[in-house]
Scaffold this motif. Structure first.
Motif, mmCIF file in Angstrom:
data_model
loop_
_atom_site.group_PDB
_atom_site.id
_atom_site.type_symbol
_atom_site.label_atom_id
_atom_site.label_comp_id
_atom_site.label_asym_id
_atom_site.label_seq_id
_atom_site.Cartn_x
_atom_site.Cartn_y
_atom_site.Cartn_z
ATOM 1 N N ARG A 10 -1.524 5.065 7.934
ATOM 2 C CA ARG A 10 -0.823 5.569 6.752
ATOM 3 C C ARG A 10 -0.888 7.099 6.690
ATOM 4 N NH1 ARG A 10 2.424 1.680 4.281
ATOM 5 N NH2 ARG A 10 1.376 -0.330 4.481
ATOM 6 N N ASP A 11 0.132 7.702 6.134
ATOM 7 C CA ASP A 11 0.181 9.157 6.002
ATOM 8 C C ASP A 11 -0.633 9.587 4.793
ATOM 9 O OD1 ASP A 11 0.712 11.843 5.826
ATOM 10 O OD2 ASP A 11 2.798 11.606 5.188
ATOM 11 N N VAL A 12 -1.840 10.069 5.062
ATOM 12 C CA VAL A 12 -2.703 10.624 4.009
ATOM 13 C C VAL A 12 -3.137 12.031 4.417
ATOM 14 C CG1 VAL A 12 -3.553 8.491 2.949
ATOM 15 C CG2 VAL A 12 -4.599 9.305 5.064
ATOM 16 N N PHE A 13 -2.265 12.709 5.137
ATOM 17 C CA PHE A 13 -2.599 14.016 5.701
ATOM 18 C C PHE A 13 -3.086 14.987 4.634
ATOM 19 C CE2 PHE A 13 -1.365 18.369 6.853
ATOM 20 C CZ PHE A 13 -2.064 18.517 8.046
ATOM 21 N N ASN A 14 -2.367 15.077 3.539
ATOM 22 C CA ASN A 14 -2.737 16.042 2.505
ATOM 23 C C ASN A 14 -3.992 15.634 1.750
ATOM 24 O OD1 ASN A 14 -0.710 18.087 2.797
ATOM 25 N ND2 ASN A 14 0.781 16.607 2.046
ATOM 26 N N VAL B 192 0.820 -1.209 0.000
ATOM 27 C CA VAL B 192 0.000 0.000 0.000
ATOM 28 C C VAL B 192 0.855 1.261 0.000
ATOM 29 C CG1 VAL B 192 -1.723 1.300 1.318
ATOM 30 C CG2 VAL B 192 -1.940 -1.179 1.087
ATOM 31 N N GLY B 193 2.012 1.212 0.635
ATOM 32 C CA GLY B 193 2.876 2.387 0.679
ATOM 33 C C GLY B 193 3.310 2.878 -0.682
ATOM 34 N N GLU B 194 3.237 2.023 -1.699
ATOM 35 C CA GLU B 194 3.667 2.415 -3.047
ATOM 36 C C GLU B 194 2.735 3.445 -3.676
ATOM 37 O OE1 GLU B 194 6.357 1.518 -4.709
ATOM 38 O OE2 GLU B 194 7.152 0.050 -3.285
ATOM 39 N N MET B 195 1.514 3.595 -3.142
ATOM 40 C CA MET B 195 0.575 4.552 -3.738
ATOM 41 C C MET B 195 0.465 5.835 -2.921
ATOM 42 S SD MET B 195 -3.167 2.880 -2.966
ATOM 43 C CE MET B 195 -4.071 3.391 -1.485
ATOM 44 N N LEU B 196 1.326 6.009 -1.935
ATOM 45 C CA LEU B 196 1.293 7.180 -1.078
ATOM 46 C C LEU B 196 2.604 7.941 -1.160
ATOM 47 C CD1 LEU B 196 -0.322 5.507 2.056
ATOM 48 C CD2 LEU B 196 -1.494 6.740 0.221
ATOM 49 N N ILE B 197 2.531 9.223 -1.471
ATOM 50 C CA ILE B 197 3.713 10.081 -1.541
ATOM 51 C C ILE B 197 3.383 11.410 -0.870
ATOM 52 C CG2 ILE B 197 5.390 11.240 -3.024
ATOM 53 C CD1 ILE B 197 4.759 9.190 -5.206
ATOM 54 N N ASP B 198 4.131 11.749 0.165
ATOM 55 C CA ASP B 198 3.965 13.038 0.849
ATOM 56 C C ASP B 198 2.519 13.299 1.263
ATOM 57 O OD1 ASP B 198 6.691 13.566 0.548
ATOM 58 O OD2 ASP B 198 6.386 14.585 -1.369
ATOM 59 N N GLY B 199 1.845 12.265 1.712
ATOM 60 C CA GLY B 199 0.483 12.437 2.198
ATOM 61 C C GLY B 199 -0.591 12.472 1.139
ATOM 62 N N TYR B 200 -0.222 12.260 -0.121
ATOM 63 C CA TYR B 200 -1.176 12.215 -1.231
ATOM 64 C C TYR B 200 -1.292 10.789 -1.768
ATOM 65 C CZ TYR B 200 -1.234 17.345 -1.594
ATOM 66 O OH TYR B 200 -1.391 18.687 -1.343
ATOM 67 N N MET B 201 -2.426 10.485 -2.390
ATOM 68 C CA MET B 201 -2.645 9.182 -3.004
ATOM 69 C C MET B 201 -2.336 9.243 -4.495
ATOM 70 S SD MET B 201 -6.131 7.783 -1.184
ATOM 71 C CE MET B 201 -7.129 9.132 -1.819
ATOM 72 N N PHE B 202 -1.686 8.193 -4.991
ATOM 73 C CA PHE B 202 -1.307 8.132 -6.395
ATOM 74 C C PHE B 202 -1.782 6.824 -7.016
ATOM 75 C CE2 PHE B 202 1.337 11.510 -4.993
ATOM 76 C CZ PHE B 202 1.653 12.273 -6.112
ATOM 77 N N GLY B 203 -2.478 6.953 -8.143
ATOM 78 C CA GLY B 203 -2.800 5.794 -8.956
ATOM 79 C C GLY B 203 -1.675 5.532 -9.937
ATOM 80 N N ALA B 204 -1.810 4.461 -10.695
ATOM 81 C CA ALA B 204 -0.805 4.128 -11.707
ATOM 82 C C ALA B 204 -1.507 3.824 -13.021
ATOM 83 C CB ALA B 204 0.035 2.930 -11.266
#
Length: 442
Positions: free
Chosen positions: A244-248, A201-213
């Motif tokens: 998980r860090d999803v702050f943003n 799951v950590g692969e889709m999280l960067i700096d508190g944002y969610m990323f798809g592929a």
């Protein structure tokens, strides 16, 4: 030197005093806003009256409606994999629709529509499958799977060796039933852990944002920020519960723009679709799910009611009974986003490529049930009256009714039937993800 030493020894007192002073400034600042209510980082005119429905036992009619919804999952269950088809009779699914099945199964257990043995068998089989799915780049679930073979496929159910990418929003959604299982059904903790160990799951999280592929021009997978106001905050909550860090992603304020619809300021996302290559749909579903699953937060509770109220005012202005959301439809392009606001237009209905689909505007069955579950008001009674006959006793609930001519939208899906079940379970049990409690009516 003595002064410096004394200052070091007293530093925690200094920090405390500074913190207290800051808190007082904030407190006086809030108290000075006599006409406003500060919720997190957003200010509302206070108070807003929201007619929330109190929990009660389902009526005989409502219980029958729940059984009709469960019939869909009986019909579309794949015995060998434990998954369910997204659309009636079509052996493909997404993580979002698999979540709708799992939430429907949990709701059916809470309402005693399925036995404990059947619930246990179905849940264990589904979790076992999710823990062995082939993954995109060995990291995360593909956007679509064949429910019979578990092959990664495209949206036409054609096999794709490395998939077509992942959806962070869909994964956030399927983590909702995972959280419910962890807190309310601890006998499945090991199976849930197996799934989460398999998925990175950590692969889709960067700096508190969610990323798809998605596939890039070079054949590799590229990451793209995913989520717009409503869906982004909803999907983040399950990830936050898992540490998980999803702050943003959980902050409404960064991209919030209020648009006036029938005299109501509704929340929209100001990120330009032309620049960000993603549409900013304002629909019912994300707010309904946030309410019936999490109980909503202090901001989404108000946003949800505004989105609902805009639909009620459209009815009062036009006479068209309105409950809008994204839905499968029974003709091309087969999926339409029927919105309160999207891409700069009020009451916009578009397909995912942005093309106008106004002729396919519908009253959404799942939206009607969701608003009916949340609010105790005459308009929600009208919504359920309009939706109550949109079903097949042998197949489940249809997706809705077309505005243009009143004919039934005969698409039948896991998502519609799952949300109908969730909504009815909410009426009897309250928010489905209530940590530390499990409502057993056995």
């Amino acid at each position: 030197m003595e002064f410096k030493k004394a200052l070091v020894n007293a530093r925690h007192h200094v920090v405390f005093i500074l913190g207290l002073a800051t808190a007082l400034v904030i407190a006086f600042g809030i108290e000075s806003r006599h006409t406003g209510l500060v919720l997190g980082n957003i200010t509302f005119e206070a108070p807003e009256s929201i007619p929330l429905k109190e929990s009660r036992v389902l009526t005989t009619q409502e219980y029958e409606w729940a059984n009709i919804a469960w019939q869909y999952f009986e019909n579309n269950y794949q015995e060998n994999t434990g998954l369910v088809n997204s659309v009636d009779g079509y052996p493909s699914t997404t993580m979002w629709d698999t979540a709708s099945y799992l939430m429907g199964l949990i709701a059916a257990e809470k309402l005693n529509i399925v036995t404990q043995d059947e619930f246990d068998m179905r849940m264990e089989k589904a979790l076992t499958t999710l823990a062995r799915l082939p993954l995109v780049n060995g990291k995360l679930p593909n956007k679509a799977y064949n429910t019979q073979t578990l092959e990664m496929v495209d949206y036409e159910n054609n096999p794709m060796q490395n998939g077509i990418g992942w959806s962070a929003i869909d994964i956030g959604r399927i983590l909702v039933p995972m959280n419910i299982l962890i807190w309310q059904y601890p006998e499945f903790n090991q199976q849930v852990n197996n799934v989460l160990t398999h998925w990175r799951v950590g692969e889709m999280l960067i700096d508190g944002y969610m990323f798809g592929a998605r596939p890039a021009s070079n054949g590799e997978m590229e990451l793209v920020q995913e989520g717009r106001i409503g869906y982004e905050e909803y999907a983040s909550k399950s990830l936050a519960l898992m540490g998980r860090d999803v702050f943003n992603s959980m902050k409404y304020i960064d991209f919030l723009e209020m648009v006036n619809v029938y005299g109501i300021d509704i929340p929209t996302d100001k990120r330009d679709p032309a620049e960000y290559h993603a549409h900013n749909y304002v629909v019912s579903e994300s707010y309904i799910l946030d309410g019936i699953e999490f109980g909503a937060d202090s901001v989404s509770k108000i946003f949800a009611h505004r989105v609902y109220e805009a639909q009620q005012r459209r009815y009062k202005d036009t006479g068209i009974v309105t409950a809008v959301s994204e839905d499968n439809v029974d003709e091309a392009p087969y999926f339409v986003y029927n919105t309160v606001f999207s891409d700069g237009k009020k009451w916009n209905a578009i397909s995912d490529d942005g093309k106008d689909q106004s002729h396919l505007k519908t009253l959404s069955t799942k939206a009607a049930f969701g608003w009916y579950a949340l609010y105790d008001e005459e308009y929600t009674e009208l919504l359920i009256e309009e939706a109550r006959d949109l079903y097949s006793t042998k197949k489940g609930w249809y997706s809705g009714r077309y505005e243009s001519d009143g004919r039934t939208n005969k698409a039948i899906t896991a998502n519609t039937n799952g949300i109908v079940l969730e909504s009815l379970a909410y009426i009897e049990n309250g928010p489905l993800l209530t940590i530390g409690e499990k409502n057993n009516n056995n």
